[in-house]
Design an enzyme around this catalytic site. Structure first.
Site, PDB file in Angstrom:
ATOM      1  N   GLY A   1       0.794  -1.240   0.000  1.00 39.52           N
ATOM      2  CA  GLY A   1       0.000   0.000   0.000  1.00 39.52           C
ATOM      3  C   GLY A   1       0.822   1.284   0.000  1.00 39.52           C
TER       4      GLY A   1
ATOM      5  N   ASP B   1       6.955  -7.867   5.355  1.00 39.65           N
ATOM      6  CA  ASP B   1       7.304  -8.491   4.072  1.00 39.65           C
ATOM      7  C   ASP B   1       6.360  -9.674   3.832  1.00 39.65           C
ATOM      8  OD1 ASP B   1       8.533  -9.931   2.038  1.00 39.65           O
ATOM      9  OD2 ASP B   1      10.563  -9.602   2.816  1.00 39.65           O
ATOM     10  N   ILE B   2       5.714  -9.716   2.670  1.00 44.07           N
ATOM     11  CA  ILE B   2       4.784 -10.831   2.418  1.00 44.07           C
ATOM     12  C   ILE B   2       5.515 -12.163   2.257  1.00 44.07           C
ATOM     13  CG2 ILE B   2       2.945  -9.371   1.448  1.00 44.07           C
ATOM     14  CD1 ILE B   2       3.667 -10.611  -1.336  1.00 44.07           C
TER      15      ILE B   2
ATOM     16  N   THR C   1      -1.581  -8.312 -13.831  1.00 43.42           N
ATOM     17  CA  THR C   1      -1.221  -7.333 -14.870  1.00 43.42           C
ATOM     18  C   THR C   1      -1.610  -7.859 -16.250  1.00 43.42           C
ATOM     19  OG1 THR C   1       0.668  -6.363 -16.031  1.00 43.42           O
ATOM     20  CG2 THR C   1       1.132  -8.326 -14.774  1.00 43.42           C
ATOM     21  N   ASP C   2      -1.805  -6.938 -17.191  1.00 43.03           N
ATOM     22  CA  ASP C   2      -2.081  -7.367 -18.576  1.00 43.03           C
ATOM     23  C   ASP C   2      -0.846  -8.005 -19.212  1.00 43.03           C
ATOM     24  OD1 ASP C   2      -0.517  -5.053 -18.968  1.00 43.03           O
ATOM     25  OD2 ASP C   2      -1.778  -4.262 -20.580  1.00 43.03           O
ATOM     26  N   GLU C   3       0.330  -7.807 -18.588  1.00 36.98           N
ATOM     27  CA  GLU C   3       1.563  -8.337 -19.193  1.00 36.98           C
ATOM     28  C   GLU C   3       1.612  -9.859 -19.175  1.00 36.98           C
ATOM     29  OE1 GLU C   3       5.196  -6.276 -18.456  1.00 36.98           O
ATOM     30  OE2 GLU C   3       4.176  -4.413 -17.974  1.00 36.98           O
TER      31      GLU C   3
ATOM     32  N   TYR D   1       9.603 -10.451 -15.248  1.00 37.50           N
ATOM     33  CA  TYR D   1       8.567  -9.826 -14.413  1.00 37.50           C
ATOM     34  C   TYR D   1       7.217 -10.470 -14.706  1.00 37.50           C
ATOM     35  CZ  TYR D   1       4.750  -6.522 -13.437  1.00 37.50           C
ATOM     36  OH  TYR D   1       3.545  -5.966 -13.044  1.00 37.50           O
TER      37      TYR D   1
ATOM     38  N   ALA E   1       6.516 -13.202 -16.197  1.00 33.78           N
ATOM     39  CA  ALA E   1       6.492 -14.646 -15.908  1.00 33.78           C
ATOM     40  C   ALA E   1       6.280 -14.868 -14.412  1.00 33.78           C
ATOM     41  CB  ALA E   1       7.795 -15.295 -16.356  1.00 33.78           C
TER      42      ALA E   1
ATOM     43  N   LYS F   1       4.675 -12.774 -12.386  1.00 32.99           N
ATOM     44  CA  LYS F   1       3.280 -12.424 -12.117  1.00 32.99           C
ATOM     45  C   LYS F   1       2.344 -13.540 -12.583  1.00 32.99           C
ATOM     46  CE  LYS F   1       1.719  -8.982 -10.749  1.00 32.99           C
ATOM     47  NZ  LYS F   1       1.414  -8.490  -9.357  1.00 32.99           N
TER      48      LYS F   1
ATOM     49  N   PRO G   1      15.239   8.665 -23.327  1.00 36.93           N
ATOM     50  CA  PRO G   1      15.763   7.512 -24.068  1.00 36.93           C
ATOM     51  C   PRO G   1      14.671   6.555 -24.552  1.00 36.93           C
ATOM     52  CG  PRO G   1      16.151   7.247 -21.700  1.00 36.93           C
ATOM     53  CD  PRO G   1      15.403   8.528 -21.867  1.00 36.93           C
TER      54      PRO G   1
ATOM     55  N   ARG H   1       1.267   0.308 -25.758  1.00 34.24           N
ATOM     56  CA  ARG H   1       0.689  -0.057 -24.462  1.00 34.24           C
ATOM     57  C   ARG H   1      -0.703   0.535 -24.394  1.00 34.24           C
ATOM     58  NH1 ARG H   1       4.492  -2.839 -24.855  1.00 34.24           N
ATOM     59  NH2 ARG H   1       6.240  -3.170 -23.427  1.00 34.24           N
TER      60      ARG H   1
ATOM     61  N   ASN I   1       4.991   4.348 -27.853  1.00 35.83           N
ATOM     62  CA  ASN I   1       5.861   5.080 -26.923  1.00 35.83           C
ATOM     63  C   ASN I   1       6.263   6.432 -27.508  1.00 35.83           C
ATOM     64  OD1 ASN I   1       5.671   2.921 -25.216  1.00 35.83           O
ATOM     65  ND2 ASN I   1       7.598   1.994 -25.881  1.00 35.83           N
TER      66      ASN I   1
HETATM   67  P1  NAD Z   1       5.088  -0.269  -6.971  1.00 43.25           P
HETATM   68  O1  NAD Z   1       6.386  -0.949  -7.246  1.00 43.25           O
HETATM   69  O2  NAD Z   1       5.007   1.201  -7.070  1.00 43.25           O
HETATM   70  O3  NAD Z   1       4.596  -0.689  -5.507  1.00 43.25           O
HETATM   71  C1  NAD Z   1       4.766  -1.982  -4.980  1.00 43.25           C
HETATM   72  C2  NAD Z   1       4.784  -1.877  -3.468  1.00 43.25           C
HETATM   73  O4  NAD Z   1       4.956  -3.204  -2.945  1.00 43.25           O
HETATM   74  C3  NAD Z   1       5.935  -1.030  -2.903  1.00 43.25           C
HETATM   75  O5  NAD Z   1       5.444  -0.127  -1.945  1.00 43.25           O
HETATM   76  C4  NAD Z   1       6.869  -2.049  -2.286  1.00 43.25           C
HETATM   77  O6  NAD Z   1       7.579  -1.554  -1.145  1.00 43.25           O
HETATM   78  C5  NAD Z   1       5.903  -3.153  -1.889  1.00 43.25           C
HETATM   79  N1  NAD Z   1       6.554  -4.471  -1.782  1.00 43.25           N
HETATM   80  C6  NAD Z   1       7.432  -5.029  -2.675  1.00 43.25           C
HETATM   81  N2  NAD Z   1       7.810  -6.239  -2.234  1.00 43.25           N
HETATM   82  C7  NAD Z   1       7.149  -6.455  -1.064  1.00 43.25           C
HETATM   83  C8  NAD Z   1       7.117  -7.520  -0.135  1.00 43.25           C
HETATM   84  N3  NAD Z   1       7.854  -8.626  -0.321  1.00 43.25           N
HETATM   85  N4  NAD Z   1       6.339  -7.415   0.963  1.00 43.25           N
HETATM   86  C9  NAD Z   1       5.610  -6.276   1.190  1.00 43.25           C
HETATM   87  N5  NAD Z   1       5.611  -5.239   0.348  1.00 43.25           N
HETATM   88  C10 NAD Z   1       6.358  -5.321  -0.769  1.00 43.25           C
HETATM   89  O7  NAD Z   1       4.042  -0.986  -7.921  1.00 43.25           O
HETATM   90  P2  NAD Z   1       2.705  -0.457  -8.610  1.00 43.25           P
HETATM   91  O8  NAD Z   1       3.035   0.104  -9.919  1.00 43.25           O
HETATM   92  O9  NAD Z   1       1.915   0.324  -7.638  1.00 43.25           O
HETATM   93  O10 NAD Z   1       1.968  -1.842  -8.865  1.00 43.25           O
HETATM   94  C11 NAD Z   1       1.124  -2.403  -7.864  1.00 43.25           C
HETATM   95  C12 NAD Z   1       0.590  -3.747  -8.360  1.00 43.25           C
HETATM   96  O11 NAD Z   1      -0.110  -3.562  -9.582  1.00 43.25           O
HETATM   97  C13 NAD Z   1       1.689  -4.758  -8.649  1.00 43.25           C
HETATM   98  O12 NAD Z   1       1.245  -6.026  -8.247  1.00 43.25           O
HETATM   99  C14 NAD Z   1       1.846  -4.698 -10.166  1.00 43.25           C
HETATM  100  O13 NAD Z   1       2.301  -5.940 -10.672  1.00 43.25           O
HETATM  101  C15 NAD Z   1       0.441  -4.388 -10.604  1.00 43.25           C
HETATM  102  N6  NAD Z   1       0.328  -3.638 -11.871  1.00 43.25           N
HETATM  103  C16 NAD Z   1       0.948  -2.422 -12.037  1.00 43.25           C
HETATM  104  C17 NAD Z   1       0.785  -1.727 -13.239  1.00 43.25           C
HETATM  105  C18 NAD Z   1       1.415  -0.378 -13.473  1.00 43.25           C
HETATM  106  O14 NAD Z   1       1.333   0.141 -14.600  1.00 43.25           O
HETATM  107  N7  NAD Z   1       2.028   0.254 -12.497  1.00 43.25           N
HETATM  108  C19 NAD Z   1       0.004  -2.278 -14.262  1.00 43.25           C
HETATM  109  C20 NAD Z   1      -0.600  -3.511 -14.055  1.00 43.25           C
HETATM  110  C21 NAD Z   1      -0.446  -4.177 -12.850  1.00 43.25           C
HETATM  111  P1  TYD Z   2       7.403   0.746 -18.654  1.00 43.12           P
HETATM  112  O1  TYD Z   2       6.928   1.988 -18.020  1.00 43.12           O
HETATM  113  O2  TYD Z   2       8.632   0.079 -18.129  1.00 43.12           O
HETATM  114  O3  TYD Z   2       6.172  -0.276 -18.636  1.00 43.12           O
HETATM  115  P2  TYD Z   2       6.071  -1.793 -19.218  1.00 43.12           P
HETATM  116  O4  TYD Z   2       5.873  -2.593 -17.991  1.00 43.12           O
HETATM  117  O5  TYD Z   2       4.896  -1.763 -20.121  1.00 43.12           O
HETATM  118  O6  TYD Z   2       7.308  -2.160 -19.933  1.00 43.12           O
HETATM  119  O7  TYD Z   2       7.645   1.004 -20.207  1.00 43.12           O
HETATM  120  C1  TYD Z   2       6.582   1.379 -21.069  1.00 43.12           C
HETATM  121  C2  TYD Z   2       7.110   1.329 -22.491  1.00 43.12           C
HETATM  122  O8  TYD Z   2       8.112   2.333 -22.644  1.00 43.12           O
HETATM  123  C3  TYD Z   2       7.794   0.021 -22.852  1.00 43.12           C
HETATM  124  O9  TYD Z   2       7.483  -0.307 -24.206  1.00 43.12           O
HETATM  125  C4  TYD Z   2       9.264   0.321 -22.715  1.00 43.12           C
HETATM  126  C5  TYD Z   2       9.350   1.786 -23.095  1.00 43.12           C
HETATM  127  N1  TYD Z   2      10.452   2.542 -22.457  1.00 43.12           N
HETATM  128  C6  TYD Z   2      11.341   3.274 -23.240  1.00 43.12           C
HETATM  129  O10 TYD Z   2      11.243   3.306 -24.491  1.00 43.12           O
HETATM  130  N2  TYD Z   2      12.363   3.958 -22.632  1.00 43.12           N
HETATM  131  C7  TYD Z   2      12.521   3.941 -21.278  1.00 43.12           C
HETATM  132  O11 TYD Z   2      13.491   4.566 -20.766  1.00 43.12           O
HETATM  133  C8  TYD Z   2      11.595   3.199 -20.482  1.00 43.12           C
HETATM  134  C9  TYD Z   2      11.728   3.146 -18.984  1.00 43.12           C
HETATM  135  C10 TYD Z   2      10.574   2.517 -21.124  1.00 43.12           C
END
Ligand code: NAD
Ligand code: TYD
Length: 339
Positions: free
Chosen positions: A8, A59-60, A122-124, A146, A148, A150, A201, A210, A245
């Site tokens: 959180g 920590d989970i 995630t959609d990934e 990553y 894989a 998830k 970059p 995306r 991008n």
């Molecule tokens: P984030 O990296 O900003 O936050 C993750 C949080 O989890 C951090 O606060 C970190 O300290 C905590 N954490 C990591 N390992 C931990 C552990 N072992 N125990 C307890 N806490 C731990 O990530 P986010 O971008 O907010 O993503 C949140 C969730 O949504 C993730 O599961 C991610 O896979 C998923 N998600 C993110 C996106 C995106 O675009 N950001 C898209 C799709 C899915």
């Molecule tokens: P990112 O934010 O890492 O998300 P994703 O999990 O979808 O990879 O990157 C979004 C897209 O941007 C992805 O196609 C990789 C590209 N990217 C760059 O071209 N340059 C950069 O420096 C970064 C961080 C990402």
């Protein structure tokens, strides 16, 4: 209701936590977060001291950290994860620990109870789609360590539902952007670099696509699933904004007023997924309506980074520098940019 939110203090998790604490004052909310390099208590400052909210560092992956908290909870919402693809490519070990073993720990903690695990996937996990859209039955074909990890967490949850009857709901959001995103992902990195006058970059040809969604739309979708979603169901949550991008970069340049000369094409990411695209009909059938139009959401995001330099500048001068050097120094110098 007692809600335990793992992860959180991160990007999406902190917005969700604030939303629940502020909107459901009769719920008790506990956050457990390990505070890794992306976890940040400043993200939760606004709700510090609220009587229906408590933060615990934990920590989970450590059973003793989660068991007492899970035993008090009705619902566990799992955001905790290692989340950044480029770091997973450098070293996947923490990803396997948290995104797979951590999920296993949560599953073991709720096994034999009627608690509900709401898991943020995630959609990934669907991998790269040359064309079309992935619905929730699309095969899982993760393309990097990553995704894989998830996907492995997702499969473990499905297997625990089948084997032990655990109760879960799963959400698969697309690429989120908005305030408080650690400045290594595309959108916050490019906004802050543009403000600093540093190069942007772009990996490969910049034609990677995306599906972008504003973080507060994702928060509302997760809230909807928590209250109205069916047990055992998976919900895709995409924004329907499929952009290359290059388009994202141009949008950021325009909104920050930075020079186009900052755009630089650099060596590609290894195994770079070409396109993500979600079919989000199921969450819409559940009643989800997006509130943030893409341009408006970008404007809000750029403004937030402009107005909150005290949030991101200390981050970019800390551990981040070491990572940045490792990730970009050679790429940028090959492209003629010495930093
Ligand atoms: P984030 O990296 O900003 O936050 C993750 C949080 O989890 C951090 O606060 C970190 O300290 C905590 N954490 C990591 N390992 C931990 C552990 N072992 N125990 C307890 N806490 C731990 O990530 P986010 O971008 O907010 O993503 C949140 C969730 O949504 C993730 O599961 C991610 O896979 C998923 N998600 C993110 C996106 C995106 O675009 N950001 C898209 C799709 C899915
Ligand atoms: P990112 O934010 O890492 O998300 P994703 O999990 O979808 O990879 O990157 C979004 C897209 O941007 C992805 O196609 C990789 C590209 N990217 C760059 O071209 N340059 C950069 O420096 C970064 C961080 C990402």
């Amino acid at each position: 209701m007692n809600v335990l939110i793992t992860g959180g203090a991160g990007f999406i998790g902190s917005h969700f936590t604030k939303f629940v604490v502020n909107n459901y004052t009769d719920y008790q909310v506990v956050v457990i977060d390990k505070l890794n390099y992306r976890g940040n208590l400043a993200n939760l400052k606004e709700i510090e001291g609220k009587t229906n909210y408590k933060f615990i560092r934990g920590d989970i992956c450590v059973k003793e950290d989660i068991l007492p908290q899970v035993s008090e909870a009705d619902v566990v919402v799992n955001f905790a994860a290692e989340t950044f693809v480029d770091r997973a490519i450098m070293d996947a070990s923490d990803f396997l620990s948290t995104d797979v073993f951590g999920v296993y720990n949560l599953l073991e903690a709720i096994r034999g109870t009627d608690k509900v695990l709401i898991h943020i996937s995630t959609d990934e996990v669907y991998g790269s789609l040359e064309e079309g859209f992935a619905d929730e039955n699309y095969p899982l074909r993760p393309g990097n360590p990553y995704s894989a990890s998830k996907a492995s967490g997702d499969l473990l949850i499905l297997s625990y539902a089948n084997t032990y009857g655990i109760r879960f709901k799963m959400v698969r959001p697309s690429n989120n952007f908005g305030p408080n995103q650690y400045p290594e992902n595309l959108v916050p990195l490019f906004i802050t670099n543009a403000i600093e006058g540093r190069p942007l970059p772009i990996y490969g040809d910049g034609q990677y696509r995306r599906d972008w969604i504003y973080v507060m739309d994702t928060v509302r979708a997760i809230d909807l699933v928590m209250h109205e979603g069916e047990i055992g169901e998976i919900y895709n949550v995409g924004g329907g904004n499929i952009r290359t991008n290059l388009e994202i970069t141009e949008e950021i340049i325009e909104r920050t007023g930075a020079s186009k000369d900052l755009m630089v094409f650099v060596d590609d990411r290894q195994g770079h997924d070409r396109r993500y695209a979600l079919d989000s009909s199921k969450i819409k059938e559940l009643g989800f309506e997006q509130r943030y139009e893409f341009g408006k959401a970008m404007e809000l995001t750029v403004n937030w980074y402009r107005e909150n330099e005290d949030w991101w500048r200390p981050i970019k001068s800390g551990e981040f520098r070491e990572y940045y050097e490792k990730q970009y120094r050679e790429r940028l110098s090959k492209a003629g940019y010495g930093e």
